[in-house]
Design an enzyme around this catalytic site. Sequence first.
Site, mmCIF file in Angstrom:
data_model
loop_
_atom_site.group_PDB
_atom_site.id
_atom_site.type_symbol
_atom_site.label_atom_id
_atom_site.label_comp_id
_atom_site.label_asym_id
_atom_site.label_seq_id
_atom_site.Cartn_x
_atom_site.Cartn_y
_atom_site.Cartn_z
ATOM 1 N N SER A 1 0.804 -1.222 0.000
ATOM 2 C CA SER A 1 0.000 0.000 0.000
ATOM 3 C C SER A 1 0.842 1.278 0.000
ATOM 4 C CB SER A 1 -0.952 0.004 1.202
ATOM 5 O OG SER A 1 -1.931 -0.999 1.055
ATOM 6 N N LYS B 1 -10.522 -5.086 10.463
ATOM 7 C CA LYS B 1 -11.566 -4.404 9.685
ATOM 8 C C LYS B 1 -12.890 -4.281 10.441
ATOM 9 C CE LYS B 1 -9.530 -5.549 5.227
ATOM 10 N NZ LYS B 1 -9.695 -6.187 3.920
ATOM 11 N N ASP C 1 -12.983 -2.223 -0.244
ATOM 12 C CA ASP C 1 -12.627 -3.569 -0.714
ATOM 13 C C ASP C 1 -13.527 -4.000 -1.873
ATOM 14 O OD1 ASP C 1 -10.446 -4.261 0.854
ATOM 15 O OD2 ASP C 1 -11.676 -5.062 2.474
ATOM 16 N N GLY D 1 -14.558 -17.987 2.054
ATOM 17 C CA GLY D 1 -14.252 -17.176 3.219
ATOM 18 C C GLY D 1 -15.424 -16.271 3.581
ATOM 19 N N GLY E 1 -13.683 -10.115 6.986
ATOM 20 C CA GLY E 1 -13.891 -8.713 6.625
ATOM 21 C C GLY E 1 -13.822 -8.442 5.135
ATOM 22 N N ILE F 1 -7.671 -12.928 -3.930
ATOM 23 C CA ILE F 1 -7.312 -11.554 -3.559
ATOM 24 C C ILE F 1 -5.944 -11.468 -2.878
ATOM 25 C CG2 ILE F 1 -9.762 -10.951 -3.370
ATOM 26 C CD1 ILE F 1 -9.286 -10.676 -0.307
ATOM 27 N N TYR G 1 -2.164 -11.197 -2.896
ATOM 28 C CA TYR G 1 -1.298 -10.670 -3.960
ATOM 29 C C TYR G 1 0.191 -10.887 -3.699
ATOM 30 C CZ TYR G 1 -0.904 -6.727 -0.711
ATOM 31 O OH TYR G 1 -0.684 -5.955 0.408
#
Length: 296
Positions: free
Chosen positions: A21, A69, A104, A132, A135, A233, A235
Amino acid sequence: MYSKHTELFGILGYPLGHTLSPWIHNTLFQLSGYDGVYLVFENEKWKEIGLRPIIDLGVKGVSVTIPFKEWAYGQANTVCDASKTMGASNTLLFRDGIHAVNTDGTGAVLAISKSNPDLLDPKKEKQILVLGSGGSAKGIVYEIAETLKNNARDKKIQRKIKLLARNEFTSKEIQTALGNPDWITITSKKECLEEVDQYDLIIHTTPVGMKGYGGEPLLDSKFFTKKHTLFDIVYNPLETDLVKEAKKKKAEIIPGYHMLLYQGIRQFELFTNVTVKPKWIQKVESLLLKQLKSRN
């Protein structure tokens, strides 16, 4: 160069050794000319510490990641619809109180739409399998559900969303939060294997496969076919074991870092009120990919 006018932002979570990020946000600060810097706030005890130290530091906003989250949502004075519905937020803005947002789902839907818009066509009698119920799953399922409803002009949704998770309670929470529509149901591994041909999109939202996380995925290579699209998701690494197995079966792959990219861009816009230009997105994506490849 930083000055007393430089605005502070960052990411809050644990662990954060893998996070990319800062590359997204600091590159966007540079490209846009915005006087800001994005820092890493790594601690496993944020629930005990609270947000006061960050606010006192003058931080204007933070990204929130695993495992905070749901906790972040509970810290806010005001919340966006996605946060309110799903009880989870990945963005906190510190302006006249604390405002919680969940980007998200926005990032996931953009990643899917840019790969193949048909995967979110409510008229197609296919199923989306979400692995899953944490969050990330909450934010993603909310946004997909909103997209399907908005795209269904006659309000009839043919496409179904199936939830497969180890925690049935949180799966039921997702159903309840979305009003228990008949097109969002809980499934089992046995049922998934019996319905292989009914799915065209599989979204993996758990941390299994991420660097530093162990555990077995909810599905294995026996499930995938060339008619499937897998969106994992995770990465880092660039290709998880789940992705590698799906590729062997010729399944289409949506890279996990695309969600990271698009949700981060939306966060940057919320942080700064600056609209991100397409050429900036291309620049950030190339830098992200370069970073990920160097870490694999």
